[in-house]
Design a protein around this motif. Structure first.
Motif, PDB file in Angstrom:
ATOM      1  N   MET A  54       0.902  -1.143   0.056  1.00  0.00           N
ATOM      2  CA  MET A  54       0.080  -0.131   0.160  1.00  0.00           C
ATOM      3  C   MET A  54       0.837   1.169  -0.035  1.00  0.00           C
ATOM      4  N   ILE A  55       1.890   1.419   0.941  1.00  0.00           N
ATOM      5  CA  ILE A  55       2.706   2.451   0.840  1.00  0.00           C
ATOM      6  C   ILE A  55       3.457   2.789  -0.433  1.00  0.00           C
ATOM      7  N   ALA A  56       3.880   1.320  -0.852  1.00  0.00           N
ATOM      8  CA  ALA A  56       4.695   1.742  -2.239  1.00  0.00           C
ATOM      9  C   ALA A  56       3.662   2.169  -3.358  1.00  0.00           C
ATOM     10  N   LEU A  57       2.654   1.784  -3.181  1.00  0.00           N
ATOM     11  CA  LEU A  57       1.636   2.194  -4.168  1.00  0.00           C
ATOM     12  C   LEU A  57       1.402   3.754  -4.167  1.00  0.00           C
ATOM     13  N   LEU A  58       1.132   4.112  -2.986  1.00  0.00           N
ATOM     14  CA  LEU A  58       0.995   5.669  -2.739  1.00  0.00           C
ATOM     15  C   LEU A  58       2.096   6.301  -3.129  1.00  0.00           C
ATOM     16  N   LEU A  59       3.531   5.901  -2.772  1.00  0.00           N
ATOM     17  CA  LEU A  59       4.642   6.336  -3.155  1.00  0.00           C
ATOM     18  C   LEU A  59       4.723   6.693  -4.459  1.00  0.00           C
ATOM     19  N   ARG A  60       4.488   5.365  -5.365  1.00  0.00           N
ATOM     20  CA  ARG A  60       4.605   5.645  -6.908  1.00  0.00           C
ATOM     21  C   ARG A  60       3.585   6.636  -7.463  1.00  0.00           C
ATOM     22  N   ARG A  61       2.569   6.568  -6.993  1.00  0.00           N
ATOM     23  CA  ARG A  61       1.325   7.649  -7.404  1.00  0.00           C
ATOM     24  C   ARG A  61       1.797   9.016  -7.163  1.00  0.00           C
ATOM     25  N   PHE A  62       2.466   9.255  -5.852  1.00  0.00           N
ATOM     26  CA  PHE A  62       2.975  10.526  -5.539  1.00  0.00           C
ATOM     27  C   PHE A  62       4.117  11.037  -6.517  1.00  0.00           C
ATOM     28  N   LEU A  63       4.901  10.063  -6.656  1.00  0.00           N
ATOM     29  CA  LEU A  63       6.181  10.524  -7.431  1.00  0.00           C
ATOM     30  C   LEU A  63       5.738  10.566  -9.086  1.00  0.00           C
ATOM     31  N   GLY A  64       4.716   9.869  -9.310  1.00  0.00           N
ATOM     32  CA  GLY A  64       3.991  10.135 -10.653  1.00  0.00           C
ATOM     33  C   GLY A  64       3.179  11.484 -10.839  1.00  0.00           C
ATOM     34  N   ASN A  84     -21.255   0.464  -3.516  1.00  0.00           N
ATOM     35  CA  ASN A  84     -20.172  -0.306  -4.517  1.00  0.00           C
ATOM     36  C   ASN A  84     -20.320   0.388  -6.178  1.00  0.00           C
ATOM     37  N   ALA A  85     -21.263   1.362  -6.004  1.00  0.00           N
ATOM     38  CA  ALA A  85     -21.515   2.253  -7.436  1.00  0.00           C
ATOM     39  C   ALA A  85     -20.897   3.589  -7.292  1.00  0.00           C
ATOM     40  N   LEU A  86     -20.103   3.676  -6.192  1.00  0.00           N
ATOM     41  CA  LEU A  86     -19.341   5.371  -5.931  1.00  0.00           C
ATOM     42  C   LEU A  86     -18.391   5.560  -6.981  1.00  0.00           C
ATOM     43  N   ILE A  87     -17.798   4.640  -7.372  1.00  0.00           N
ATOM     44  CA  ILE A  87     -16.350   4.772  -8.085  1.00  0.00           C
ATOM     45  C   ILE A  87     -16.587   5.504  -9.311  1.00  0.00           C
ATOM     46  N   PRO A  88     -17.466   5.144 -10.250  1.00  0.00           N
ATOM     47  CA  PRO A  88     -17.923   6.094 -11.488  1.00  0.00           C
ATOM     48  C   PRO A  88     -18.427   7.400 -10.864  1.00  0.00           C
ATOM     49  N   ILE A  89     -19.211   7.410  -9.893  1.00  0.00           N
ATOM     50  CA  ILE A  89     -19.674   8.675  -9.512  1.00  0.00           C
ATOM     51  C   ILE A  89     -18.495   9.599  -8.971  1.00  0.00           C
ATOM     52  N   LEU A  90     -17.634   9.027  -8.017  1.00  0.00           N
ATOM     53  CA  LEU A  90     -16.720   9.719  -7.498  1.00  0.00           C
ATOM     54  C   LEU A  90     -15.842  10.428  -8.635  1.00  0.00           C
ATOM     55  N   ASP A 109      -8.194   8.768  -6.753  1.00  0.00           N
ATOM     56  CA  ASP A 109      -7.636   7.389  -6.871  1.00  0.00           C
ATOM     57  C   ASP A 109      -7.545   6.884  -5.294  1.00  0.00           C
ATOM     58  N   LEU A 110      -7.209   7.624  -4.487  1.00  0.00           N
ATOM     59  CA  LEU A 110      -6.966   7.306  -3.235  1.00  0.00           C
ATOM     60  C   LEU A 110      -8.347   6.975  -2.479  1.00  0.00           C
ATOM     61  N   SER A 111      -9.422   7.548  -2.835  1.00  0.00           N
ATOM     62  CA  SER A 111     -10.790   7.479  -2.351  1.00  0.00           C
ATOM     63  C   SER A 111     -11.308   5.831  -2.970  1.00  0.00           C
ATOM     64  N   TYR A 112     -10.731   5.623  -4.220  1.00  0.00           N
ATOM     65  CA  TYR A 112     -11.049   4.234  -4.673  1.00  0.00           C
ATOM     66  C   TYR A 112     -10.697   3.003  -3.600  1.00  0.00           C
ATOM     67  N   LEU A 113      -9.488   3.338  -2.823  1.00  0.00           N
ATOM     68  CA  LEU A 113      -8.670   2.502  -2.041  1.00  0.00           C
ATOM     69  C   LEU A 113      -9.732   2.477  -0.761  1.00  0.00           C
ATOM     70  N   ALA A 114     -10.198   3.409  -0.322  1.00  0.00           N
ATOM     71  CA  ALA A 114     -11.009   3.579   0.785  1.00  0.00           C
ATOM     72  C   ALA A 114     -12.468   2.923   0.694  1.00  0.00           C
ATOM     73  N   ILE A 115     -13.132   3.123  -0.284  1.00  0.00           N
ATOM     74  CA  ILE A 115     -14.476   2.689  -0.667  1.00  0.00           C
ATOM     75  C   ILE A 115     -14.564   1.268  -1.170  1.00  0.00           C
ATOM     76  N   ASP A 116     -13.452   0.755  -1.777  1.00  0.00           N
ATOM     77  CA  ASP A 116     -13.535  -0.646  -2.664  1.00  0.00           C
ATOM     78  C   ASP A 116     -12.488  -1.676  -1.976  1.00  0.00           C
ATOM     79  N   PRO A 117     -13.005  -2.477  -1.093  1.00  0.00           N
ATOM     80  CA  PRO A 117     -11.893  -3.407  -0.503  1.00  0.00           C
ATOM     81  C   PRO A 117     -11.195  -4.223  -1.419  1.00  0.00           C
ATOM     82  N   ARG A 118     -11.727  -4.401  -2.637  1.00  0.00           N
ATOM     83  CA  ARG A 118     -11.293  -5.304  -3.676  1.00  0.00           C
ATOM     84  C   ARG A 118      -9.797  -4.595  -4.034  1.00  0.00           C
ATOM     85  N   MET A 119     -10.037  -3.265  -4.349  1.00  0.00           N
ATOM     86  CA  MET A 119      -8.887  -2.645  -4.870  1.00  0.00           C
ATOM     87  C   MET A 119      -7.818  -2.479  -3.656  1.00  0.00           C
TER      88      MET A 119
END
Length: 315
Positions: free
Chosen positions: A1-11, A234-240, A301-311
């Motif tokens: 998780m930390i590595a993913l956030l770091l990659r997104r931030f560097l991007g 579970n429908a919030l991702i496209p809405i967000l 993108d961060l909100s996706y991780l918060a609302i969708d356990p699958r991600m």
């Protein structure tokens, strides 16, 4: 998780760097010399050359870009050629109008679109579905500036309930300033609410056919509980995603409505800087808009991780 956030931030930082370079290069290609605009056409070549040297306009492009980027990173956005004041202060002053306006508009859009879209999806063929369809079609078809004119005619000219334009400033009181933003926020929110209604309806309809929704119904949960506890989250991702896009559009694209209501917002500042060839203001405002889009996408993108356990499990 930390590595993913770091990659997104560097991007994010890398994207901002590339965007800043493109913005500076494009602005440098615009016709018109800021020094000539400041001094006028009748000035002597010696005076013009001295001012160009003082502003650093006679330096190579890469050096000017490096100096500008270093200033942006340190919080020094330079000084406006036209107003003669720091650009950071100008942006902060105009943002105190545009940001509350965008927040009011997006909250109003969500408050209208989310319930309407969800009810239209869950009660297909009902009056809610008909209202949602009509509302989305009409609100999308009407330009925001035209809605603004209608609101002025109705609530200001005919009824005298709201101010027709202008902004008194937050130092004049919270309620007068808020009242001046109500009609602009409604004008901006209506088209966005129409789009968001369609997105919410489609997202809920698609999620209703997922296996977990049928399983929840089979367990004996009520239709309302299944809808609001399982389907809507579970429908919030496209809405967000759409909300994030709309918010950045409302901040950067409210210039027409700001002009209709004579609001000293950020979009109007960008338009004035363009007409006056105030290059430094244009560069900083456009960079701010670009950074807002990039950062908002990062937050979504961060909100996706918060609302969708699958991600979260996927990373």
């Amino acid at each position: 998780m930390i590595a993913l956030l770091l990659r997104r931030f560097l991007g994010l930082l890398f994207t901002l760097l590339i965007v800043s370079l493109l913005i500076f290069a494009v602005m440098d290609l615009l016709p018109g010399d800021p020094a000539s605009i400041m001094l006028g056409t009748s000035t002597s070549p010696e005076t013009l050359s001295a001012l160009r040297h003082e502003l650093g306009l006679d330096q190579p492009l890469i050096l000017r870009y490096g100096r500008w980027l270093a200033g942006v990173m340190s919080g020094n956005l330079g000084q406006s050629y036209t107003y003669g004041v720091p650009v950071a202060g100008l942006i902060a002053e105009r943002l105190s109008v545009t940001l509350p306006l965008a927040l009011m508009a997006i909250m109003l859009s969500v408050a209208i679109a989310l319930p309407l879209g969800v009810l239209a999806a869950s009660r297909r063929g009902s009056i809610f579905a008909v209202i949602a369809t009509l509302f989305s079609q009409i609100s999308i078809a009407l330009p925001a500036f035209w809605v603004a004119l209608l609101l002025i005619i109705l609530f200001s000219t005919m009824l005298g309930l709201m101010p027709a334009g202008g902004f008194p400033g937050w130092n004049e009181g919270f309620l007068p300033a808020l009242q001046a933003l109500v009609m602009p926020a409604v004008a901006l929110a209506m088209p966005q609410a129409g789009v968001l209604t369609r997105v919410a309806r489609s997202a809920v309809l698609e999620t209703m056919h997922e296996d977990f929704a049928r399983t929840a119904m089979a367990k004996g949960l009520s239709s309302s509980a299944v809808l609001w506890r399982h389907i809507v989250p579970n429908a919030l991702i496209p809405i967000l995603t759409m909300i994030g896009l709309q918010f950045t559009f409302l901040v950067a694209g409210a210039v027409l409505v700001e002009n209709v209501f004579n609001l000293p917002g950020l979009g109007r500042l960008a338009l004035q800087a363009l007409s006056q060839r105030d290059i430094i203001v244009m560069q900083d405002v456009v960079l701010f808009f670009a950074a807002l889009v990039i950062v908002m996408n990062f937050i979504v993108d961060l909100s996706y991780l918060a609302i969708d356990p699958r991600m979260r499990k996927a990373v």
